[in-house]
Design a protein around this motif. Sequence first.
Motif, PDB file in Angstrom:
ATOM      1  N   SER A 117       2.458   1.829  -3.274  1.00 28.82           N
ATOM      2  CA  SER A 117       1.532   2.372  -4.277  1.00 28.82           C
ATOM      3  C   SER A 117       1.364   3.875  -4.124  1.00 28.82           C
ATOM      4  O   SER A 117       1.219   4.599  -5.113  1.00 28.82           O
ATOM      5  CB  SER A 117       0.174   1.667  -4.178  1.00 28.82           C
ATOM      6  N   TYR A 124       0.829  -1.208   0.000  1.00 24.87           N
ATOM      7  CA  TYR A 124       0.000   0.000   0.000  1.00 24.87           C
ATOM      8  C   TYR A 124       0.862   1.256   0.000  1.00 24.87           C
ATOM      9  O   TYR A 124       0.642   2.181  -0.798  1.00 24.87           O
ATOM     10  CB  TYR A 124      -0.932   0.006   1.212  1.00 24.87           C
ATOM     11  N   ARG A 129       4.623   5.450  -5.561  1.00 24.24           N
ATOM     12  CA  ARG A 129       4.678   5.423  -7.034  1.00 24.24           C
ATOM     13  C   ARG A 129       3.872   6.538  -7.670  1.00 24.24           C
ATOM     14  O   ARG A 129       4.174   6.958  -8.798  1.00 24.24           O
ATOM     15  CB  ARG A 129       4.172   4.077  -7.562  1.00 24.24           C
TER      16      ARG A 129
END
Length: 239
Positions: free
Chosen positions: A53, A50, A56
Amino acid sequence: MSNTPTVVLVHGAFADASSYARVVTELLADGTQVLVPAVPNRGLAGDAAYVASVVRQIEGPVLLVGHSYGGAVITVAGREDNVVGLVYLAAYVLDEGESLGELQGRFPDSPLAGALVYTPFPVEGSDEPGIDVSVDVSRFPEIFAADVDTALTRVLAVSQRPLAGAAFGEPAATAAWKERPAWGIVASSDQAINPDVQRFGYGRARAKVTEVVSSHLVMHAHPAEVVRVIREALASVTV
């Protein structure tokens, strides 16, 4: 795209994003880009995925900061290409293939071990419940935040974000500190994570270490020192 890293602050177990409130105030005053995601605290692989993400989706470099269990999370999530450094605050620093339980097991238990509360919770699609781990509300102030304002610790004690018990046995898939520069703050009066656990992990990661006479919640007790270390890390990794 800015060359100045965004600071992503990752909270640990038994806490939430608000544990960084005093640090965020100072960083925002500097003009630093800051993000404080809410970590699910359901398991190391999922929590790291998580946070990765979130990283990113940030344009430009990222400096990851992890407190306590959040240190384990950033150790895995820190392999994202745009992560340029890691800052550990009273944290677990795992090696690849190592779990929280294995690292902790090398050292004497802290008082936290005798103050944990285990509560079942439903797991979707399973007849077997999961187990949430939290800290006995009555013991939370002395163990987690002995040098923090008493009125605040009472609020923190009843608003804990538990950690799923499965997280303690889950091995780290990777160790970002092998490829990223690291900084670490040892909370030398910590009653939650044995300070020697912190020192061992930081030494293995070749982190630049600062020791602070502090309880586990060093961000609440000594925000100026935490901000100083983050600023130092930012200055080092900013191109």
